[in-house]
Write an enzyme that holds these catalytic residues in place. Structure first.
Site, PDB file in Angstrom:
ATOM      1  N   GLY A  22     -20.064   7.079  -0.147  1.00 11.26           N
ATOM      2  CA  GLY A  22     -19.195   7.472  -1.250  1.00 11.26           C
ATOM      3  C   GLY A  22     -19.314   6.480  -2.397  1.00 11.26           C
ATOM      4  CB  VAL A  37     -17.773   1.372  -1.468  1.00 16.40           C
ATOM      5  CG1 VAL A  37     -18.314   0.075  -0.903  1.00 16.40           C
ATOM      6  CG2 VAL A  37     -16.441   1.122  -2.166  1.00 16.40           C
ATOM      7  N   GLY A  93     -21.255   5.855   5.436  1.00 15.73           N
ATOM      8  CA  GLY A  93     -20.379   6.251   4.331  1.00 15.73           C
ATOM      9  C   GLY A  93     -21.067   5.977   3.012  1.00 15.73           C
ATOM     10  CE  LYS A 134      -4.529   0.875   0.511  1.00 13.09           C
ATOM     11  NZ  LYS A 134      -5.702   0.118   0.079  1.00 13.09           N
TER      12      LYS A 134
HETATM   13  P1  NAD Z   1     -15.114   7.420  -0.746  1.00 14.07           P
HETATM   14  O1  NAD Z   1     -14.102   8.422  -0.304  1.00 14.07           O
HETATM   15  O2  NAD Z   1     -15.704   7.494  -2.096  1.00 14.07           O
HETATM   16  O3  NAD Z   1     -16.357   7.421   0.288  1.00 14.07           O
HETATM   17  C1  NAD Z   1     -16.220   7.473   1.667  1.00 14.07           C
HETATM   18  C2  NAD Z   1     -17.440   8.208   2.202  1.00 14.07           C
HETATM   19  O4  NAD Z   1     -17.446   8.115   3.623  1.00 14.07           O
HETATM   20  C3  NAD Z   1     -17.470   9.698   1.845  1.00 14.07           C
HETATM   21  O5  NAD Z   1     -18.733  10.038   1.303  1.00 14.07           O
HETATM   22  C4  NAD Z   1     -17.207  10.390   3.180  1.00 14.07           C
HETATM   23  O6  NAD Z   1     -17.857  11.649   3.270  1.00 14.07           O
HETATM   24  C5  NAD Z   1     -17.796   9.383   4.146  1.00 14.07           C
HETATM   25  N1  NAD Z   1     -17.273   9.446   5.507  1.00 14.07           N
HETATM   26  C6  NAD Z   1     -16.001   9.647   5.918  1.00 14.07           C
HETATM   27  N2  NAD Z   1     -15.934   9.579   7.246  1.00 14.07           N
HETATM   28  C7  NAD Z   1     -17.175   9.301   7.691  1.00 14.07           C
HETATM   29  C8  NAD Z   1     -17.742   9.099   8.968  1.00 14.07           C
HETATM   30  N3  NAD Z   1     -17.012   9.169  10.089  1.00 14.07           N
HETATM   31  N4  NAD Z   1     -19.081   8.857   9.064  1.00 14.07           N
HETATM   32  C9  NAD Z   1     -19.829   8.789   7.944  1.00 14.07           C
HETATM   33  N5  NAD Z   1     -19.354   8.985   6.702  1.00 14.07           N
HETATM   34  C10 NAD Z   1     -18.038   9.227   6.577  1.00 14.07           C
HETATM   35  O7  NAD Z   1     -14.433   6.000  -0.469  1.00 14.07           O
HETATM   36  P2  NAD Z   1     -14.908   4.602  -1.062  1.00 14.07           P
HETATM   37  O8  NAD Z   1     -14.124   4.315  -2.281  1.00 14.07           O
HETATM   38  O9  NAD Z   1     -16.398   4.540  -1.088  1.00 14.07           O
HETATM   39  O10 NAD Z   1     -14.357   3.618   0.074  1.00 14.07           O
HETATM   40  C11 NAD Z   1     -15.043   3.471   1.296  1.00 14.07           C
HETATM   41  C12 NAD Z   1     -14.294   2.467   2.162  1.00 14.07           C
HETATM   42  O11 NAD Z   1     -14.206   1.220   1.486  1.00 14.07           O
HETATM   43  C13 NAD Z   1     -12.848   2.852   2.502  1.00 14.07           C
HETATM   44  O12 NAD Z   1     -12.527   2.367   3.781  1.00 14.07           O
HETATM   45  C14 NAD Z   1     -12.031   2.102   1.450  1.00 14.07           C
HETATM   46  O13 NAD Z   1     -10.706   1.865   1.875  1.00 14.07           O
HETATM   47  C15 NAD Z   1     -12.834   0.818   1.361  1.00 14.07           C
HETATM   48  N6  NAD Z   1     -12.680   0.095   0.097  1.00 14.07           N
HETATM   49  C16 NAD Z   1     -12.987   0.697  -1.064  1.00 14.07           C
HETATM   50  C17 NAD Z   1     -12.865  -0.022  -2.266  1.00 14.07           C
HETATM   51  C18 NAD Z   1     -13.252   0.594  -3.574  1.00 14.07           C
HETATM   52  O14 NAD Z   1     -13.432  -0.156  -4.547  1.00 14.07           O
HETATM   53  N7  NAD Z   1     -13.422   1.898  -3.652  1.00 14.07           N
HETATM   54  C19 NAD Z   1     -12.417  -1.347  -2.242  1.00 14.07           C
HETATM   55  C20 NAD Z   1     -12.128  -1.946  -1.013  1.00 14.07           C
HETATM   56  C21 NAD Z   1     -12.263  -1.206   0.163  1.00 14.07           C
END
Ligand code: NAD
Length: 349
Positions: free
Chosen positions: A181, A183, A179, A79
């Protein structure tokens, strides 16, 4: 550019990179290349302290070793983190300089998208390195992994619902999603299609309101998500949200979500177990994203079928973990860690 080796006993190779003129500072942590080149995204985040950034890289890299092995990919775990606010500090020059760092590792580490990064950023990084995935264009481009990640989490929720509640589908089940976002929003879509009722939250109140309206969900304040009454809690925001403060508040039967490193510590898996809350290990539940990225690294020709097979295998792995956890009366996290350790260090026949 200064690239300095950092000693980290549990990791194969860790480097700090710094280019003061560009304001670039960060770490690449390679935890293991035992199963293949280390693969894992690059995260850009305004860490308060360099020690915090390094620690995050080390933890996330180890998590990738486990995630890639659990998905049975011929990839190790690594990472990268860049210190900075992605909205303010990111520039094409900074991304290209990071690309040079990745190239200097000669293919030992493959980078991809993580929090604070987009497929366009991957293209900038790709100007300087061959070892980048998650591109939007190109013969093997895999693009945004989030929809596949969400499919994998949805599968994990289905398996968890069957084990915890004896349900064969999600119709009428209440899922709280933290969250919304990339995902979380895709996951809400899949859960809504499956007939689940949603309770949602995001620190971005407008996003929360948008998703609530779209799926007739109940939106709550970020801190309120822990003690809403629901069947399954799906953390899809940041890591460490399952901890000694939040776990006692939970009023759910199970936790299955997509965030990386949901448990603040291994002890938190025990706490969930003792409370009778079934925990679907995060690095299995969210393996869909790396499966998608792997199609690009491994240059998979029949992408869709390959991804579908791997998602099915991940679902079976989750089933196996939850079954064994029940038989052995231990936490699924413990079982998942031991299954991966067996894969990483197979006993001679
Ligand atoms: P993203 O940045 O698109 O979305 C994250 C969301 O969480 C944002 O909308 C943010 O405002 C919100 N957020 C942050 N802190 C918060 C809190 N304390 N309470 C509520 N909401 C909060 O990220 P993503 O790509 O959707 O990833 C989300 C999680 O999944 C991360 O932990 C990431 O490491 C993990 N993940 C993502 C993927 C992927 O394909 N994108 C794959 C595996 C794991």
């Amino acid at each position: 550019m200064d690239i300095t080796i950092i000693a980290a006993p549990e990791h194969e190779r860790v480097v700090e990179f710094k280019d003061s003129a560009l304001g670039l500072l960060g770490y690449v942590a390679i935890h293991s290349t035992r199963r293949g080149p280390a693969a894992g995204g690059v995260r850009m985040h305004p860490y308060g302290h360099t020690a915090e950034a390094l620690n995050d890289a080390l933890r996330l890299a180890r998590g990738m070793t486990f995630k890639n092995a659990a998905a049975d990919l011929p990839l190790g775990g690594g990472k990268a983190v860049i210190v900075g606010d992605p909205q303010v500090d990111k520039s094409p020059e900074l991304l290209q300089a990071f690309g040079q760092v990745v190239q200097s590792l000669s293919g030992q580490y493959w980078t991809a998208e993580d929090m604070g990064m987009t497929p366009i950023d991957m293209a900038h990084i790709g100007f300087k390195t061959d070892f980048v995935a998650g591109l939007a264009e190109g013969q093997f481009a895999s693009g945004d992994p989030s929809p596949i990640t969400a499919r994998g989490i949805h599968n994990a929720i289905c398996v968890t619902a069957r084990h915890r509640f004896g349900l064969v589908n999600l119709n009428g089940l209440t899922v709280s999603v933290q969250g919304l976002g990339h995902v979380g929003a895709h996951l809400c879509h899949l859960l809504d299609d499956a007939g689940a009722r949603l309770i949602v939250t995001d620190v971005d109140a407008r996003q929360s309101a948008r998703i609530a309206e779209k799926f007739s969900a109940q939106a709550v304040a970020p801190d309120a998500i822990y003690d809403v009454k629901a069947d399954i809690f799906a953390p899809c925001a940041i890591g460490g949200t399952l901890n000694e403060t939040s776990i006692p508040l939970l009023r759910v039967g199970a936790v299955a979500g997509g965030a990386n490193n949901q448990l603040a510590s291994d002890g938190d898996a025990q706490m969930l177990h003792h409370r009778g809350i079934l925990y679907a290990p995060d690095f299995v539940a969210n393996g869909g994203g790396i499966v998608n990225v792997a199609t690009e690294i491994l240059r998979v020709a029949e992408r869709e079928a390959w991804v579908a097979d791997r998602l099915k295998a991940l679902k079976q792995t989750m089933d196996r973990i939850l079954t064994r956890a029940k038989i052995e009366a231990v936490s699924p996290h413990e079982v998942a860690e031991s299954i991966v350790q067996e894969m990483l260090h197979p006993k001679a026949a």
